[in-house]
Design a protein around this motif. Sequence first.
Motif, PDB file in Angstrom:
ATOM      1  N   CYS A  83      72.402  94.680  29.242  1.00 41.84           N
ATOM      2  CA  CYS A  83      71.754  95.675  28.621  1.00 41.84           C
ATOM      3  C   CYS A  83      72.795  96.843  28.455  1.00 41.84           C
ATOM      4  N   TYR A  84      74.009  96.825  29.189  1.00 42.31           N
ATOM      5  CA  TYR A  84      74.766  97.865  29.131  1.00 42.31           C
ATOM      6  C   TYR A  84      75.101  98.207  27.569  1.00 42.31           C
ATOM      7  N   GLN A  85      75.587  97.011  27.084  1.00 38.55           N
ATOM      8  CA  GLN A  85      76.404  97.235  25.596  1.00 38.55           C
ATOM      9  C   GLN A  85      75.047  97.833  24.804  1.00 38.55           C
ATOM     10  N   LEU A  92      69.280 103.211  34.145  1.00 42.52           N
ATOM     11  CA  LEU A  92      70.377 103.020  33.315  1.00 42.52           C
ATOM     12  C   LEU A  92      70.444 103.845  32.057  1.00 42.52           C
ATOM     13  N   PHE A  93      69.100 103.596  31.312  1.00 40.64           N
ATOM     14  CA  PHE A  93      68.726 104.322  29.991  1.00 40.64           C
ATOM     15  C   PHE A  93      69.061 105.616  30.121  1.00 40.64           C
ATOM     16  N   CYS A  94      68.138 106.334  31.230  1.00 43.07           N
ATOM     17  CA  CYS A  94      68.375 107.693  31.332  1.00 43.07           C
ATOM     18  C   CYS A  94      69.954 108.180  31.355  1.00 43.07           C
ATOM     19  N   THR A  95      70.474 107.445  32.276  1.00 40.01           N
ATOM     20  CA  THR A  95      72.099 107.848  32.502  1.00 40.01           C
ATOM     21  C   THR A  95      72.787 107.759  31.001  1.00 40.01           C
ATOM     22  N   PHE A  96      72.646 106.814  30.209  1.00 34.54           N
ATOM     23  CA  PHE A  96      73.319 106.640  28.850  1.00 34.54           C
ATOM     24  C   PHE A  96      72.894 107.647  28.032  1.00 34.54           C
ATOM     25  N   GLN A  97      71.871 107.865  28.014  1.00 43.20           N
ATOM     26  CA  GLN A  97      71.194 108.722  26.942  1.00 43.20           C
ATOM     27  C   GLN A  97      71.361 110.174  27.342  1.00 43.20           C
ATOM     28  N   ALA A  98      71.476 110.375  28.560  1.00 43.60           N
ATOM     29  CA  ALA A  98      71.985 111.965  29.142  1.00 43.60           C
ATOM     30  C   ALA A  98      73.264 112.271  28.915  1.00 43.60           C
ATOM     31  N   LEU A  99      74.253 111.352  29.043  1.00 44.30           N
ATOM     32  CA  LEU A  99      75.712 111.539  29.240  1.00 44.30           C
ATOM     33  C   LEU A  99      76.501 111.031  28.042  1.00 44.30           C
ATOM     34  N   VAL A 100      75.935 110.222  27.298  1.00 44.82           N
ATOM     35  CA  VAL A 100      76.732 109.644  26.056  1.00 44.82           C
ATOM     36  C   VAL A 100      76.380 110.235  24.977  1.00 44.82           C
ATOM     37  N   ASP A 101      77.492 110.568  24.123  1.00 47.53           N
ATOM     38  CA  ASP A 101      77.077 111.238  22.739  1.00 47.53           C
ATOM     39  C   ASP A 101      77.867 110.227  21.747  1.00 47.53           C
ATOM     40  N   GLU A 102      77.694 110.602  20.440  1.00 55.41           N
ATOM     41  CA  GLU A 102      78.330 109.746  19.422  1.00 55.41           C
ATOM     42  C   GLU A 102      79.681 109.981  19.394  1.00 55.41           C
ATOM     43  N   GLY A 103      80.602 108.879  19.488  1.00 59.54           N
ATOM     44  CA  GLY A 103      82.032 108.920  19.720  1.00 59.54           C
ATOM     45  C   GLY A 103      82.556 108.827  21.017  1.00 59.54           C
ATOM     46  N   VAL A 125      76.312  82.037  30.085  1.00 55.52           N
ATOM     47  CA  VAL A 125      77.217  83.270  30.646  1.00 55.52           C
ATOM     48  C   VAL A 125      77.708  84.184  29.318  1.00 55.52           C
ATOM     49  N   SER A 126      77.989  83.453  28.167  1.00 56.36           N
ATOM     50  CA  SER A 126      78.761  84.397  26.931  1.00 56.36           C
ATOM     51  C   SER A 126      77.927  85.433  26.626  1.00 56.36           C
ATOM     52  N   ALA A 127      76.460  85.302  27.021  1.00 56.38           N
ATOM     53  CA  ALA A 127      75.583  86.446  26.647  1.00 56.38           C
ATOM     54  C   ALA A 127      76.095  87.821  27.344  1.00 56.38           C
ATOM     55  N   PHE A 128      76.826  87.390  28.543  1.00 52.68           N
ATOM     56  CA  PHE A 128      77.281  88.658  29.208  1.00 52.68           C
ATOM     57  C   PHE A 128      78.626  89.322  28.868  1.00 52.68           C
ATOM     58  N   TYR A 129      78.922  88.638  27.774  1.00 53.82           N
ATOM     59  CA  TYR A 129      80.458  89.242  27.414  1.00 53.82           C
ATOM     60  C   TYR A 129      80.235  89.891  25.857  1.00 53.82           C
ATOM     61  N   SER A 130      81.258  90.462  25.814  1.00 52.58           N
ATOM     62  CA  SER A 130      81.251  91.338  24.437  1.00 52.58           C
ATOM     63  C   SER A 130      81.265  90.475  23.172  1.00 52.58           C
ATOM     64  N   GLY A 170      74.822 105.710  20.750  1.00 49.64           N
ATOM     65  CA  GLY A 170      76.043 106.427  19.830  1.00 49.64           C
ATOM     66  C   GLY A 170      77.383 106.234  20.272  1.00 49.64           C
ATOM     67  N   GLY A 171      77.482 105.666  21.427  1.00 47.58           N
ATOM     68  CA  GLY A 171      78.741 105.551  22.188  1.00 47.58           C
ATOM     69  C   GLY A 171      79.397 104.321  21.654  1.00 47.58           C
ATOM     70  N   MET A 172      80.595 104.184  21.948  1.00 47.45           N
ATOM     71  CA  MET A 172      81.574 103.042  21.720  1.00 47.45           C
ATOM     72  C   MET A 172      81.946 102.069  22.863  1.00 47.45           C
ATOM     73  N   PRO A 173      81.341 100.978  23.239  1.00 47.64           N
ATOM     74  CA  PRO A 173      81.938 100.128  24.120  1.00 47.64           C
ATOM     75  C   PRO A 173      83.156  99.652  24.377  1.00 47.64           C
ATOM     76  N   VAL A 174      83.940  99.812  25.425  1.00 50.30           N
ATOM     77  CA  VAL A 174      85.284  99.345  25.474  1.00 50.30           C
ATOM     78  C   VAL A 174      85.317  98.315  26.587  1.00 50.30           C
ATOM     79  N   TYR A 175      85.694  97.108  26.263  1.00 46.25           N
ATOM     80  CA  TYR A 175      85.748  96.108  27.526  1.00 46.25           C
ATOM     81  C   TYR A 175      86.668  95.940  28.190  1.00 46.25           C
ATOM     82  N   VAL A 176      86.822  95.497  29.636  1.00 43.41           N
ATOM     83  CA  VAL A 176      87.929  95.128  30.334  1.00 43.41           C
ATOM     84  C   VAL A 176      87.500  94.107  31.328  1.00 43.41           C
ATOM     85  N   PRO A 177      88.209  92.615  31.080  1.00 44.32           N
ATOM     86  CA  PRO A 177      87.607  91.586  31.751  1.00 44.32           C
ATOM     87  C   PRO A 177      88.092  91.297  33.254  1.00 44.32           C
TER      88      PRO A 177
END
Lengths: 450, 446
Positions: free
Chosen positions: B153-155, B130-141, B405-410, B162-169
């Motif tokens: 850990c996703y958030q 997961l770390f490699c994926t985010f570091q490889a593909l996500v840029d600031e903004g 479980v709230s630890a798994f929410y934004s 440098g990315g911005m998480p956008v949540y959908v429940p």
Amino acid sequence: MHPIHLLRIVSSVRRLLQTNRCRSFSSCQHNMASIKHKNARRIEGLDKNVWVAFTSVAADPSIVNLGQGYPDIPPPSYVKEGLAQAAMVDRLNQYTRGFGHPTLVKALSKVYGKVYDRQLDPFKEILVTVGGYGSLFSTMQALVEEGDEVIIIEPFFDCYVPMVKMAGAKPVLIPLRLKSTATTGISSADWVLDQEELASKFNSKTKAIIINTPNNPIGKIFSRSELQAIADLCIKHDTLCFSDEVYEWLIYKGHEHVKIATLPGMWDRTITVGSAGKTFSVTGWKLGWSIGPEHLIRHLQTVMQNSLYTCPTPLQEAVGRGLLRDFELMGQPDCYFSALALELEGKRDRMAAMLAQTGMTPVVPEGGYFMIVDVTALNQDLTHMGDDEPYDYKFVKWMIKEKKLAAIPVTAFVGEDSVKQFEKYIRLCFIKQESTLDAAEAILKNWNKG
Amino acid sequence: MWRRVAVYGPSLSVRLAIAGFHEKGIMSRRLHARRLEGIDKNIWVEFTQLAADYKAVNLGQGFPDFSPPSFIQEAFCNALTGGFRMHQYTRAFGHPNLVKILAKFFSRIVGREIDPMEDILVSVGAYQALFCTFQALVDEGDEVIIVEPFFDCYQPMVMMAGGMPVYVPLKPREGRGPALTSADWVLSPEELASKFTSRTKAIVINTPNNPLGKVYQWEELQVIADLCIKHDVICISDEVYEWLTYDGAKHVKIASLPGMWERTVTIGSAGKTFSATGWKVGWAIGSGHIMKHLKTVHQNSVYHCATAAQEAISVGFQREYDVFGTEDSYFHQLPITLHEKRKRLADCLKSVGLKPILPQGGYFMIADISNINVDLNDPTTKEEPYDYRFVKWLIKEKGLATIPVSAFYSPEHRDQFQKYIRFCFVKEDSTLQAAENILKQWSENK
């Protein structure tokens, strides 16, 4: 809203206004695909790697491989047995403490507490990582960023520069320089830093200096006075020091490994990196550690918990037990840390002799398991191989093909500006069993017979 | 220092100045890199320590307390005695024996030829993939859509890149009575569609889901796939629990849907597959043109993974390839065993007034605690969300460890989901019995 989010919104809006994003999906589909699936900027230009070029060579059994740095001698049996025993315990096949398995961090604090002559908190001043490599990465990601400069001494273990760049910072290079004009009897101690040149590299943007002692590839062990000079500059300019000491136990007769973190004023600003792979000849276990003050280590721990979280448990247990066993024997001939160095010293001397008799000029290392050798005297004409590569790259490729002997070109460990200074050197690894060295010797003896 | 004040505004610079003075008088500028801002807290560090301190019956962190299957343990022991190469560096992007069998195994499932050298990266656990994926593909903004509730850990990983998480429940389906199983929790297609913008780089899905246990059906994945294709977005599919589905639920790989192979990174875990979480071997599988970027991150961060564990896992996969679909297969047996444990725990929770949501897959079950009235009179947890306080009370007063479980929410939505706690049922029967005893006793004493 968190200030970081505000900043990101501002910067992304700014970028949006600047770029010419195509609104019509269908006509831009192909372009969008190539934009969206492009790599993040942080890894731009970091895909090339000297090992990718040369390790495929290792697969060919007809080549005597003195290239990549790993032992072909077995690790100590008690270390392997420790792992087999650990794997039999249920609990040790499941997650352990993220920042380091308790058995291991406690053993590290004992061993290094003695070496540093200070109390080391196993939970706050030690972090276990995936090899020394992982420690370097955690350190850079934790403490280095855009706007920073990091001083790196050439020749350097090749990952330092890409890691500094991936962290967004600027590498500032300074070469070790050969101070002797002799053509024989050169040792790694003859390679030194120019003090004025070193001082000139420090400025207000310098975040850290990376040192590697014993050094890969030259094998230099920085003396106390050399480290003091570096320490003085770190203190004067208020910079950090990242000290890669993975070869710390491989010190040959007449030399002493000094930890820069033990110099006055340095503990609070130094991260020291160690490696189980190099300590116990188990590079394939990929365990290492960072030792330093809590106020630095906690940031490395933050990187760890957001990158891979925890290292394999049974391996950590086995390394911990191995360390405790050798801790009891420290200072005695039975201790693996010193026994290995003794064994390697013989191999070092053998290798230097076999290289010298071909006419090459070896640089005898004070520590570590690599030796660089100057091939100038051989006068090997490689003009037929073109001129788009430094001489040492061509020489190694030629040597692999014509002599069936593999090494690594030393310019892989330097920046562009220093290529001319180092392109007549190749690096050989001597932590190999006698049969491998016999095979190398046979090739070298026949060298001049074409 | 003043340059940073101008860019970030006064409030941040005050914080920076204070941080500078706190650090031992060295480095009057801030020590740590900005990428670490806001990601230093971690729920596991806190709660695993607490469970250990109180010697609680641990249904908290997700790891089995039974042993891995004997064939995998044997494979490991054989690897250790398999010659010097087993203890030295192997191929950086994955031990050849392992990537070859993974390619063979998953080619059969995904229905396409997977190239072992180009399309697979072996990592230190799925976490590092997961770390490699985010570091490889996500840029600031870049925006990254994360489906809530999510593995925590996703958030921080998106933030660190440098990315911005956008949540959908995921939400209980409306108008169908109480949401008793994870299948009743769904995404609203309209709401999901509204989250995609021109800045969206990727969406992260986790199926089977941690903590809810939802197993996304083909139709649900098709909705996500359609949006990925329409907006040219990468899909990161965390499938570490792929073998653990119950009640006939089928695990579907979104990478096998039309148009998705070339834009999906699928993450897997040997630790979850073979009940050996402490071995920390995982992988990412995807089209070579994306995987090469993950490899660049990998070669500049850890470079190699441990050799012997990879060799052992390759032997395990070869064995499972040969017995796939038969009764002998561990991938067949483990979900059957866990099916029983899941039912047992659910029945026990119901009998004491907790309302479990029966998971279709995975290691975990969440339960609604709103019916439980306890006096959480602990001043040290006063400022924390209700479920954190409840879980800490349960550890300290009853000796039973779970995870809030709230630890798994934004951070934005945490307040709305404070009445659930998560149980891991991948435990020995004796552990589940001990947990049952605690719950029954508590219920009787109320």
